[in-house]
Motif scaffolding. Structure first.
Motif, PDB file in Angstrom:
ATOM      1  N   UNK A  56       0.832  -1.191   0.000  1.00  8.76           N
ATOM      2  CA  UNK A  56       0.000   0.000   0.000  1.00  8.76           C
ATOM      3  C   UNK A  56       0.868   1.242   0.000  1.00  8.76           C
ATOM      4  N   UNK A  57       0.411   2.249  -0.715  1.00  7.35           N
ATOM      5  CA  UNK A  57       1.102   3.537  -0.743  1.00  7.35           C
ATOM      6  C   UNK A  57       0.177   4.606  -0.191  1.00  7.35           C
ATOM      7  N   UNK A  58       0.719   5.416   0.725  1.00  9.63           N
ATOM      8  CA  UNK A  58      -0.065   6.517   1.270  1.00  9.63           C
ATOM      9  C   UNK A  58       0.315   7.830   0.620  1.00  9.63           C
ATOM     10  N   UNK A  59       1.596   8.032   0.392  1.00  9.75           N
ATOM     11  CA  UNK A  59       2.062   9.327  -0.091  1.00  9.75           C
ATOM     12  C   UNK A  59       3.325   9.150  -0.915  1.00  9.75           C
ATOM     13  N   UNK A  60       3.799  10.239  -1.488  1.00  2.13           N
ATOM     14  CA  UNK A  60       5.008  10.211  -2.302  1.00  2.13           C
ATOM     15  C   UNK A  60       6.195   9.692  -1.496  1.00  2.13           C
ATOM     16  N   UNK A  61       6.269  10.034  -0.232  1.00  4.08           N
ATOM     17  CA  UNK A  61       7.373   9.571   0.623  1.00  4.08           C
ATOM     18  C   UNK A  61       7.391   8.046   0.694  1.00  4.08           C
TER      19      UNK A  61
ATOM     20  N   UNK B 288      16.261 -10.195  -5.941  1.00  7.58           N
ATOM     21  CA  UNK B 288      16.281 -11.449  -5.185  1.00  7.58           C
ATOM     22  C   UNK B 288      15.442 -12.533  -5.853  1.00  7.58           C
ATOM     23  N   UNK B 289      14.302 -12.130  -6.457  1.00 12.94           N
ATOM     24  CA  UNK B 289      13.404 -13.104  -7.076  1.00 12.94           C
ATOM     25  C   UNK B 289      12.550 -12.384  -8.117  1.00 12.94           C
ATOM     26  N   UNK B 290      12.928 -12.516  -9.388  1.00 10.24           N
ATOM     27  CA  UNK B 290      12.204 -11.790 -10.441  1.00 10.24           C
ATOM     28  C   UNK B 290      10.948 -12.517 -10.913  1.00 10.24           C
ATOM     29  N   UNK B 291      10.586 -13.615 -10.278  1.00 12.11           N
ATOM     30  CA  UNK B 291       9.350 -14.326 -10.622  1.00 12.11           C
ATOM     31  C   UNK B 291       8.146 -13.775  -9.846  1.00 12.11           C
ATOM     32  N   UNK B 292       8.411 -12.941  -8.871  1.00 10.46           N
ATOM     33  CA  UNK B 292       7.338 -12.392  -8.041  1.00 10.46           C
ATOM     34  C   UNK B 292       7.258 -10.883  -8.292  1.00 10.46           C
ATOM     35  N   UNK B 293       6.079 -10.430  -8.705  1.00  8.68           N
ATOM     36  CA  UNK B 293       5.857  -9.017  -9.009  1.00  8.68           C
ATOM     37  C   UNK B 293       5.385  -8.270  -7.763  1.00  8.68           C
ATOM     38  N   UNK B 294       5.727  -7.000  -7.678  1.00  5.26           N
ATOM     39  CA  UNK B 294       5.208  -6.137  -6.622  1.00  5.26           C
ATOM     40  C   UNK B 294       4.126  -5.261  -7.226  1.00  5.26           C
ATOM     41  N   UNK B 295       2.971  -5.222  -6.582  1.00  8.28           N
ATOM     42  CA  UNK B 295       1.844  -4.407  -7.026  1.00  8.28           C
ATOM     43  C   UNK B 295       1.579  -3.358  -5.955  1.00  8.28           C
ATOM     44  N   UNK B 296       1.540  -2.105  -6.365  1.00  8.29           N
ATOM     45  CA  UNK B 296       1.275  -1.013  -5.439  1.00  8.29           C
ATOM     46  C   UNK B 296      -0.189  -0.593  -5.545  1.00  8.29           C
ATOM     47  N   UNK B 297      -0.832  -0.488  -4.394  1.00  6.01           N
ATOM     48  CA  UNK B 297      -2.205   0.019  -4.340  1.00  6.01           C
ATOM     49  C   UNK B 297      -2.196   1.323  -3.562  1.00  6.01           C
ATOM     50  N   UNK B 298      -2.787   2.333  -4.136  1.00  6.84           N
ATOM     51  CA  UNK B 298      -2.906   3.611  -3.437  1.00  6.84           C
ATOM     52  C   UNK B 298      -4.017   3.495  -2.401  1.00  6.84           C
ATOM     53  N   UNK B 299      -3.726   3.957  -1.221  1.00  2.02           N
ATOM     54  CA  UNK B 299      -4.750   3.961  -0.175  1.00  2.02           C
ATOM     55  C   UNK B 299      -5.853   4.941  -0.564  1.00  2.02           C
ATOM     56  N   UNK B 300      -7.054   4.653  -0.118  1.00  8.14           N
ATOM     57  CA  UNK B 300      -8.170   5.572  -0.307  1.00  8.14           C
ATOM     58  C   UNK B 300      -7.751   6.948   0.212  1.00  8.14           C
TER      59      UNK B 300
END
Length: 168
Positions: A91-96, A111-123
């Motif tokens: 989860x992302x709250x802000x630019x910081x 470390x492991x390029x088979x696993x993706x990171x998905x960012x969700x912006x908080x409401x």
């Protein structure tokens, strides 16, 4: 049919409405969501790992998706691999937050390029919420009811009172 598993890691000390927003939305992206409750040596937890796991389990019980709450004390990518995850949810709250999370995602990919990171912006209404600030407000007898569920609000208040008794 392949089951898509996602991992949402965090300390959840305590779990906030912001965390719950990301959990609800993240659960829609995967078939199985593993909430990984971890320790962070740079943070001094208010609740034990077991207490936090119980708190998270109670809070997510009504979501209805396949959600598992487990503890881990390892590299996130090792934990994700162990759980069979193809996605890390953050989860992302802000630019910081973005700068830190972007760096972590890059390191994790190395470390492991088979696993993706998905960012969700908080409401938007939940973006300022941070567990660290919730605890600080509670320690000074401020109202945290806008940031956590009623049950968590009660647990935090009880823990603050208990900690005061121990010190006093």
């Amino acid at each position: 049919m392949t089951i898509r598993t996602g991992v949402y890691p965090g300390t959840f000390d305590p779990i906030t409405l912001g965390h719950m927003d990301i959990i609800r939305r993240g659960a829609k992206l995967v078939d199985r969501l593993v909430i990984g409750v971890t320790t962070n040596p740079s943070k001094s937890p208010m609740f034990s790992v077991e207490e936090r796991m119980a708190m998270v389990r109670r809070e997510v019980a009504d979501i209805g998706s396949e959600i598992h709450v487990v503890s881990f004390d390892a590299l996130l990518m090792d934990f994700a691999e162990q759980e069979g995850a193809s996605v890390i949810i953050r989860g992302l709250r802000a630019v910081a937050d973005f700068e830190y999370e972007y760096q972590m995602a890059g390191m994790n990919q190395q470390l492991n390029n088979r696993i993706e990171t998905v960012f969700l912006m908080a409401d938007v209404a939940l973006q300022p919420i941070a567990s660290r600030l919730v605890k600080e407000i509670a320690r000074f007898d401020g109202d945290i009811s806008k940031f956590v569920s009623p049950a968590v609000c009660t647990e935090v208040a009880e823990r603050v009172a208990l900690n005061r008794q121990k010190k006093g």
